[in-house]
Design a protein around this motif. Structure first.
Motif, PDB file in Angstrom:
ATOM      1  N   GLY A  45       0.727  -1.315   0.031  1.00  0.00           N
ATOM      2  CA  GLY A  45       0.000  -0.154   0.163  1.00  0.00           C
ATOM      3  C   GLY A  45       0.905   1.495   0.018  1.00  0.00           C
ATOM      4  N   THR A  46       1.595   1.019   0.499  1.00  0.00           N
ATOM      5  CA  THR A  46       2.922   2.180   0.744  1.00  0.00           C
ATOM      6  C   THR A  46       3.399   2.701  -0.408  1.00  0.00           C
ATOM      7  OG1 THR A  46       3.066   1.544   2.874  1.00  0.00           O
ATOM      8  CG2 THR A  46       4.664   3.328   2.298  1.00  0.00           C
ATOM      9  N   GLN A  47       4.140   1.555  -1.512  1.00  0.00           N
ATOM     10  CA  GLN A  47       4.398   1.824  -2.469  1.00  0.00           C
ATOM     11  C   GLN A  47       3.875   2.406  -2.897  1.00  0.00           C
ATOM     12  OE1 GLN A  47       7.633   2.556  -3.213  1.00  0.00           O
ATOM     13  NE2 GLN A  47       7.904   1.773  -0.996  1.00  0.00           N
ATOM     14  N   CYS A  48       2.807   1.816  -3.577  1.00  0.00           N
ATOM     15  CA  CYS A  48       1.885   2.082  -4.281  1.00  0.00           C
ATOM     16  C   CYS A  48       1.056   3.283  -3.913  1.00  0.00           C
ATOM     17  CB  CYS A  48       0.204   1.397  -4.405  1.00  0.00           C
ATOM     18  SG  CYS A  48      -0.056  -0.767  -5.063  1.00  0.00           S
ATOM     19  N   ALA A  49       1.140   3.712  -2.966  1.00  0.00           N
ATOM     20  CA  ALA A  49       0.965   5.278  -3.209  1.00  0.00           C
ATOM     21  C   ALA A  49       2.447   6.449  -3.978  1.00  0.00           C
ATOM     22  CB  ALA A  49       0.479   6.014  -1.906  1.00  0.00           C
ATOM     23  N   LYS A  50       2.830   6.208  -3.840  1.00  0.00           N
ATOM     24  CA  LYS A  50       3.631   6.872  -4.453  1.00  0.00           C
ATOM     25  C   LYS A  50       4.449   6.575  -6.128  1.00  0.00           C
ATOM     26  CE  LYS A  50       7.590   6.596  -0.642  1.00  0.00           C
ATOM     27  NZ  LYS A  50       8.045   7.776  -0.779  1.00  0.00           N
ATOM     28  N   ILE A  51       3.974   5.329  -6.177  1.00  0.00           N
ATOM     29  CA  ILE A  51       3.282   4.917  -7.619  1.00  0.00           C
ATOM     30  C   ILE A  51       1.883   5.500  -8.223  1.00  0.00           C
ATOM     31  CG2 ILE A  51       2.976   3.274  -9.809  1.00  0.00           C
ATOM     32  CD1 ILE A  51       4.335   0.857  -7.278  1.00  0.00           C
ATOM     33  N   VAL A  52       1.270   6.146  -7.657  1.00  0.00           N
ATOM     34  CA  VAL A  52       0.473   6.739  -8.367  1.00  0.00           C
ATOM     35  C   VAL A  52       0.329   8.468  -8.598  1.00  0.00           C
ATOM     36  CG1 VAL A  52      -1.661   8.060  -7.197  1.00  0.00           C
ATOM     37  CG2 VAL A  52      -1.331   5.579  -7.023  1.00  0.00           C
ATOM     38  N   GLU A  53       1.522   8.646  -7.170  1.00  0.00           N
ATOM     39  CA  GLU A  53       1.870  10.224  -7.337  1.00  0.00           C
ATOM     40  C   GLU A  53       2.714   9.768  -8.269  1.00  0.00           C
ATOM     41  OE1 GLU A  53       4.162  11.398  -3.869  1.00  0.00           O
ATOM     42  OE2 GLU A  53       3.395  11.131  -2.585  1.00  0.00           O
ATOM     43  N   THR A  54       3.657   9.401  -8.718  1.00  0.00           N
ATOM     44  CA  THR A  54       4.684   9.738  -9.936  1.00  0.00           C
ATOM     45  C   THR A  54       4.100   9.486 -11.330  1.00  0.00           C
ATOM     46  OG1 THR A  54       5.935   9.225  -7.819  1.00  0.00           O
ATOM     47  CG2 THR A  54       7.312   9.567 -10.260  1.00  0.00           C
ATOM     48  N   PHE A  55       3.374   8.187 -11.062  1.00  0.00           N
ATOM     49  CA  PHE A  55       2.862   8.001 -12.310  1.00  0.00           C
ATOM     50  C   PHE A  55       1.571   7.769 -12.774  1.00  0.00           C
ATOM     51  CE2 PHE A  55       6.841   5.865 -11.585  1.00  0.00           C
ATOM     52  CZ  PHE A  55       8.160   6.300 -12.892  1.00  0.00           C
ATOM     53  N   GLY A  56       0.640   8.019 -11.858  1.00  0.00           N
ATOM     54  CA  GLY A  56      -0.689   8.103 -12.143  1.00  0.00           C
ATOM     55  C   GLY A  56      -1.376   7.380 -12.333  1.00  0.00           C
ATOM     56  N   PHE A  57      -1.931   5.939 -11.523  1.00  0.00           N
ATOM     57  CA  PHE A  57      -2.073   5.053 -11.920  1.00  0.00           C
ATOM     58  C   PHE A  57      -3.183   5.085 -11.415  1.00  0.00           C
ATOM     59  CE2 PHE A  57       1.620   2.861 -13.140  1.00  0.00           C
ATOM     60  CZ  PHE A  57       1.159   1.636 -13.861  1.00  0.00           C
ATOM     61  N   ASN A  58      -4.406   4.087 -11.481  1.00  0.00           N
ATOM     62  CA  ASN A  58      -5.579   3.912 -10.276  1.00  0.00           C
ATOM     63  C   ASN A  58      -5.354   3.273  -9.202  1.00  0.00           C
ATOM     64  OD1 ASN A  58      -7.944   3.904  -9.191  1.00  0.00           O
ATOM     65  ND2 ASN A  58      -8.835   3.578 -10.926  1.00  0.00           N
ATOM     66  N   HIS A  59      -5.193   3.195  -7.905  1.00  0.00           N
ATOM     67  CA  HIS A  59      -4.732   2.638  -7.016  1.00  0.00           C
ATOM     68  C   HIS A  59      -6.579   1.626  -6.716  1.00  0.00           C
ATOM     69  CE1 HIS A  59      -3.393   1.958  -2.424  1.00  0.00           C
ATOM     70  NE2 HIS A  59      -3.110   0.295  -3.776  1.00  0.00           N
ATOM     71  N   LEU A  60      -5.990   0.363  -7.478  1.00  0.00           N
ATOM     72  CA  LEU A  60      -7.511  -0.715  -6.260  1.00  0.00           C
ATOM     73  C   LEU A  60      -6.729  -1.865  -5.396  1.00  0.00           C
ATOM     74  CD1 LEU A  60      -8.691  -0.942  -9.827  1.00  0.00           C
ATOM     75  CD2 LEU A  60      -9.601   0.628  -8.896  1.00  0.00           C
ATOM     76  N   SER A  61      -6.968  -1.757  -3.346  1.00  0.00           N
ATOM     77  CA  SER A  61      -6.408  -2.217  -3.088  1.00  0.00           C
ATOM     78  C   SER A  61      -7.829  -3.701  -3.047  1.00  0.00           C
ATOM     79  CB  SER A  61      -5.850  -1.657  -1.613  1.00  0.00           C
ATOM     80  OG  SER A  61      -6.098  -2.677  -0.673  1.00  0.00           O
ATOM     81  N   ALA A  62      -7.270  -4.298  -3.186  1.00  0.00           N
ATOM     82  CA  ALA A  62      -8.474  -5.582  -2.391  1.00  0.00           C
ATOM     83  C   ALA A  62      -9.533  -5.682  -1.517  1.00  0.00           C
ATOM     84  CB  ALA A  62      -7.703  -7.024  -3.242  1.00  0.00           C
ATOM     85  N   GLY A  63      -7.746  -5.746  -0.812  1.00  0.00           N
ATOM     86  CA  GLY A  63      -7.795  -5.813   1.343  1.00  0.00           C
ATOM     87  C   GLY A  63      -9.205  -4.660   0.945  1.00  0.00           C
TER      88      GLY A  63
END
Ligand code: UP5
Ligand code: MG
Length: 190
Positions: free
Chosen positions: A20-38
């Motif tokens: 989750g922590t790294q996904c937030a950084k990927i979103v910030e830098t590369f503009g993904f839609n983050h879907l955490s199944a949990g």
């Protein structure tokens, strides 16, 4: 509604490995839609959906929610998204999950990240998190680790064989870890 074909990244790793922590950084830098199944499953519990109590019981035991339920939640989010770049965090957790996703979505991931973290470090991080998650207690953590070893490692092996796996050393500072992640996505930036 989206027009481009989806670009799908699966983000895998044990409990507390830092997905989750790294996904937030990927979103910030590369503009993904983050879907955490949990997170999607926890939202179902909170919204008193028909599956809520079953999901709660499953999460308390560190077990895996039936694939149909999780894939349906992911599919809904993907269909509603106007962003075609997806980070699917904490899924698929088993070969059965993986097959269900590939069959129902008629799609495979483009990239799979695996945050590789020693068990002692994962346990320490989860016990320190203090966000009131029902599964952040030592008994449930032990069960989550067992389920990860038995059911999620085969998924990781599957994608390693298919040349899609990027294994990341998940020990170090958040920024140090992100410097291993960044070049993976930078390669797709043109
Ligand atoms: N932290 C992060 N990075 C750090 C670093 N580099 N150094 C030191 N500390 C670091 O991080 C965990 C903690 O560590 C945080 O406090 C963070 O600040 C710190 P986090 O980024 O939250 O790690 P993450 O890998 O996301 O951990 P999480 O606990 O969310 O992983 P799980 O895979 O266990 O949890 P998830 O929410 O995905 O699933 C929960 C349960 O839902 C499962 O056990 C299962 O029962 C169910 N589930 C399904 O059934 N099906 C699914 O498809 C998904 C979930
Ligand atoms: Mg998480």
């Amino acid at each position: 509604p989206r027009h481009k074909a989806p670009f799908i990244t699966f983000v895998l790793g044990g409990p507390g490995s830092g997905k989750g922590t790294q996904c937030a950084k990927i979103v910030e830098t590369f503009g993904f839609n983050h879907l955490s199944a949990g997170d999607l499953l926890r939202k179902e519990i909170a919204s008193n959906s028909e599956y809520g109590s079953m999901i709660l019981d499953t999460i308390k035991e560190g077990k895996i929610v039936p694939s149909e339920v999780t894939v349906k939640l992911l599919r809904r989010e993907m269909e509603l998204s106007d962003n075609h770049k997806f980070l699917i965090d904490g899924f698929p957790r088993s070969e059965e999950n993986r097959r269900a996703f590939e069959e129902i979505m008629e799609a495979e991931p483009d990239v799979v990240l695996f945050f590789d973290c020693p068990e002692e470090e994962m346990v320490k991080r989860v016990l320190n998190r203090n966000q009131g998650r029902v599964d952040d207690n030592i008994d449930t953590i032990k069960k989550r680790l067992k389920v990860f070893e038995a059911l999620n490692i085969p998924v990781i092996d599957h994608y390693a064989k298919r040349g899609k796996l990027h294994k990341i050393n998940a020990v170090g500072s958040e920024d140090e870890i992100f410097e291993q992640v960044r070049p993976i996505f930078a390669a797709y930036q043109h």
